[in-house]
Motif scaffolding. Sequence first.
Motif, PDB file in Angstrom:
ATOM      1  N   GLU A 271       0.816  -1.218   0.000  1.00 53.72           N
ATOM      2  CA  GLU A 271       0.000   0.000   0.000  1.00 53.72           C
ATOM      3  C   GLU A 271       0.850   1.270   0.000  1.00 53.72           C
ATOM      4  N   ALA A 272       1.887   1.306   0.849  1.00 50.77           N
ATOM      5  CA  ALA A 272       2.721   2.507   0.942  1.00 50.77           C
ATOM      6  C   ALA A 272       3.486   2.751  -0.346  1.00 50.77           C
ATOM      7  N   ASP A 273       4.031   1.686  -0.925  1.00 48.80           N
ATOM      8  CA  ASP A 273       4.765   1.838  -2.182  1.00 48.80           C
ATOM      9  C   ASP A 273       3.830   2.235  -3.315  1.00 48.80           C
ATOM     10  N   ALA A 274       2.615   1.689  -3.309  1.00 45.74           N
ATOM     11  CA  ALA A 274       1.636   2.039  -4.340  1.00 45.74           C
ATOM     12  C   ALA A 274       1.255   3.516  -4.245  1.00 45.74           C
ATOM     13  N   ALA A 275       1.197   4.045  -3.019  1.00 49.92           N
ATOM     14  CA  ALA A 275       0.894   5.472  -2.838  1.00 49.92           C
ATOM     15  C   ALA A 275       2.018   6.332  -3.408  1.00 49.92           C
ATOM     16  N   ALA A 276       3.269   5.892  -3.208  1.00 47.58           N
ATOM     17  CA  ALA A 276       4.409   6.623  -3.769  1.00 47.58           C
ATOM     18  C   ALA A 276       4.382   6.567  -5.291  1.00 47.58           C
ATOM     19  N   ALA A 277       4.026   5.393  -5.829  1.00 49.24           N
ATOM     20  CA  ALA A 277       3.937   5.250  -7.280  1.00 49.24           C
ATOM     21  C   ALA A 277       2.875   6.179  -7.856  1.00 49.24           C
ATOM     22  N   GLU A 278       1.745   6.254  -7.186  1.00 50.08           N
ATOM     23  CA  GLU A 278       0.660   7.117  -7.670  1.00 50.08           C
ATOM     24  C   GLU A 278       1.057   8.592  -7.583  1.00 50.08           C
ATOM     25  N   PHE A 279       1.829   8.939  -6.548  1.00 48.79           N
ATOM     26  CA  PHE A 279       2.322  10.316  -6.426  1.00 48.79           C
ATOM     27  C   PHE A 279       3.196  10.673  -7.624  1.00 48.79           C
ATOM     28  N   ILE A 280       4.078   9.754  -8.006  1.00 47.85           N
ATOM     29  CA  ILE A 280       4.947   9.988  -9.166  1.00 47.85           C
ATOM     30  C   ILE A 280       4.108  10.153 -10.424  1.00 47.85           C
ATOM     31  N   LEU A 281       3.175   9.229 -10.644  1.00 53.69           N
ATOM     32  CA  LEU A 281       2.363   9.266 -11.860  1.00 53.69           C
ATOM     33  C   LEU A 281       1.492  10.518 -11.928  1.00 53.69           C
ATOM     34  N   SER A 282       0.969  10.949 -10.796  1.00 62.57           N
ATOM     35  CA  SER A 282       0.058  12.097 -10.795  1.00 62.57           C
ATOM     36  C   SER A 282       0.774  13.420 -11.040  1.00 62.57           C
ATOM     37  N   ASN A 283       2.104  13.405 -10.961  1.00 61.31           N
ATOM     38  CA  ASN A 283       2.856  14.631 -11.194  1.00 61.31           C
ATOM     39  C   ASN A 283       3.628  14.601 -12.515  1.00 61.31           C
ATOM     40  N   LEU A 284       3.196  13.696 -13.398  1.00 65.03           N
ATOM     41  CA  LEU A 284       3.705  13.657 -14.764  1.00 65.03           C
ATOM     42  C   LEU A 284       2.596  14.089 -15.721  1.00 65.03           C
ATOM     43  N   SER A 285       2.962  14.347 -16.950  1.00 70.82           N
ATOM     44  CA  SER A 285       1.937  14.671 -17.936  1.00 70.82           C
ATOM     45  C   SER A 285       0.976  13.488 -18.083  1.00 70.82           C
ATOM     46  N   GLN A 286      -0.266  13.775 -18.456  1.00 70.02           N
ATOM     47  CA  GLN A 286      -1.270  12.719 -18.583  1.00 70.02           C
ATOM     48  C   GLN A 286      -0.820  11.635 -19.552  1.00 70.02           C
ATOM     49  N   ARG A 287      -0.210  12.075 -20.651  1.00 72.07           N
ATOM     50  CA  ARG A 287       0.223  11.119 -21.670  1.00 72.07           C
ATOM     51  C   ARG A 287       1.314  10.197 -21.139  1.00 72.07           C
ATOM     52  N   MET A 288       2.297  10.771 -20.459  1.00 62.73           N
ATOM     53  CA  MET A 288       3.386   9.945 -19.928  1.00 62.73           C
ATOM     54  C   MET A 288       2.875   9.012 -18.837  1.00 62.73           C
ATOM     55  N   ALA A 289       2.004   9.525 -17.964  1.00 66.00           N
ATOM     56  CA  ALA A 289       1.474   8.702 -16.876  1.00 66.00           C
ATOM     57  C   ALA A 289       0.673   7.529 -17.427  1.00 66.00           C
ATOM     58  N   ASP A 290      -0.156   7.785 -18.426  1.00 66.92           N
ATOM     59  CA  ASP A 290      -0.952   6.704 -19.023  1.00 66.92           C
ATOM     60  C   ASP A 290      -0.058   5.657 -19.675  1.00 66.92           C
ATOM     61  N   GLY A 291       1.005   6.127 -20.338  1.00 66.20           N
ATOM     62  CA  GLY A 291       1.941   5.195 -20.967  1.00 66.20           C
ATOM     63  C   GLY A 291       2.619   4.303 -19.948  1.00 66.20           C
ATOM     64  N   LEU A 292       3.029   4.884 -18.792  1.00 62.79           N
ATOM     65  CA  LEU A 292       3.679   4.097 -17.743  1.00 62.79           C
ATOM     66  C   LEU A 292       2.695   3.102 -17.115  1.00 62.79           C
ATOM     67  N   ARG A 293       1.456   3.522 -16.956  1.00 51.80           N
ATOM     68  CA  ARG A 293       0.451   2.604 -16.400  1.00 51.80           C
ATOM     69  C   ARG A 293       0.240   1.411 -17.340  1.00 51.80           C
ATOM     70  N   GLU A 294       0.206   1.680 -18.636  1.00 54.15           N
ATOM     71  CA  GLU A 294       0.028   0.606 -19.606  1.00 54.15           C
ATOM     72  C   GLU A 294       1.214  -0.366 -19.559  1.00 54.15           C
ATOM     73  N   GLU A 295       2.431   0.193 -19.463  1.00 51.58           N
ATOM     74  CA  GLU A 295       3.618  -0.671 -19.381  1.00 51.58           C
ATOM     75  C   GLU A 295       3.607  -1.484 -18.094  1.00 51.58           C
ATOM     76  N   ARG A 296       3.124  -0.878 -17.032  1.00 52.69           N
ATOM     77  CA  ARG A 296       3.049  -1.597 -15.752  1.00 52.69           C
ATOM     78  C   ARG A 296       2.070  -2.772 -15.845  1.00 52.69           C
ATOM     79  N   GLU A 297       0.948  -2.536 -16.506  1.00 53.86           N
ATOM     80  CA  GLU A 297      -0.035  -3.615 -16.684  1.00 53.86           C
ATOM     81  C   GLU A 297       0.549  -4.748 -17.535  1.00 53.86           C
ATOM     82  N   ALA A 298       1.262  -4.363 -18.584  1.00 54.35           N
ATOM     83  CA  ALA A 298       1.843  -5.369 -19.477  1.00 54.35           C
ATOM     84  C   ALA A 298       2.957  -6.151 -18.795  1.00 54.35           C
TER      85      ALA A 298
END
Length: 336
Positions: A271-298
């Motif tokens: 949970e704590a690491d996931a919160a840090a990950a979300e903090f990183i993603l939420s402070n990137l551009s929408q396009r970059m964050a979505d791309g990283l989320r897709e790579e994480r899923e894959a």
Amino acid sequence: MTTQTGLNQRQKAAVIVRLLLDDDEVAGLDRLDSDSQTLLAQEMAGMEVIDRQTRDAVITEFCDRLDAVGVTFPGNLDGTLEMLGTRLSDDSTDQLRQRAAMSGQADPWARLCKLPNEALITLAQSESVELVALMLSKLPVEAASATFLALPRERARVVAQAMSMTSGVTPPALKRVGLVLLQAAATLPKPAIATPACDRMGAILNFATADLRDDVLGALDERDADFAAGVRKAIFIFTHIPARVEPRDVPRLVRELDQTTLVRALSSPTEADAAAAEFILSNLSQRMADGLREEREALGKPRPKDVEEAMTEVVSAVRRLQEAGQLILKLPQDEG
């Protein structure tokens, strides 16, 4: 039109600078002190047209003077140390800078701002309130905050009140205060190992596995609770990113990382690491964050060891940026 007869030395210097400006080759004007730069600009502002004969005469005189020069020296300590570079040891360089500051030849505040927090805290607890208020006004915000927060509550209140009187201090007075504080700092005992033990232990545990880190901290709690608390404050791990990294610094941090490493670090299931990950993603551009989320899923479910190593690399990148002065960590908050 000005002829050779009416040209003084400043005007001749202005002619040379004007000629060099045409070739974009004026380098080092910023090395002149502000008074010299001002005089040069004023001289140029008062000149209009120089005839060809005068120009050639000024150039000839300038070249003759250059030919007559055998060797030049910087004329100041900073320039000398830059010229010597790594040929001097760090200790010698440090001693020279300290002597220059203590003798008034250099800005004492440059030295004071580089003192370790422990020395600054000792000065803040022992020197007069007025001097401490000025010191906090000149220190970098992070160092000033750490120093202020370490003061006893009543002294902190008095120092805060004294801060209101610092706005009218003159540069000469500020330099004198800096010299007084630097002289006081020179009398402080210097430990054989400069880094405090809790900071060293915290830095070591930054790169330990989570289970080892928790085990060591638990043992320290039983033996020395105060030391354990200091170690906890010195530790910076992946889960601390949201609390200690400014949102504006996240894109700079991401640029330091290999994308595969970043995606693995963002994949931790805790949970704590996931919160840090979300903090990183939420402070990137929408396009970059979505791309990283897709790579994480894959990526699926990476090995825990790979995730741990990736998060350690993210922490290392934060520390590198901090040491390079490109990122300032917020102070850790007290637990409980």
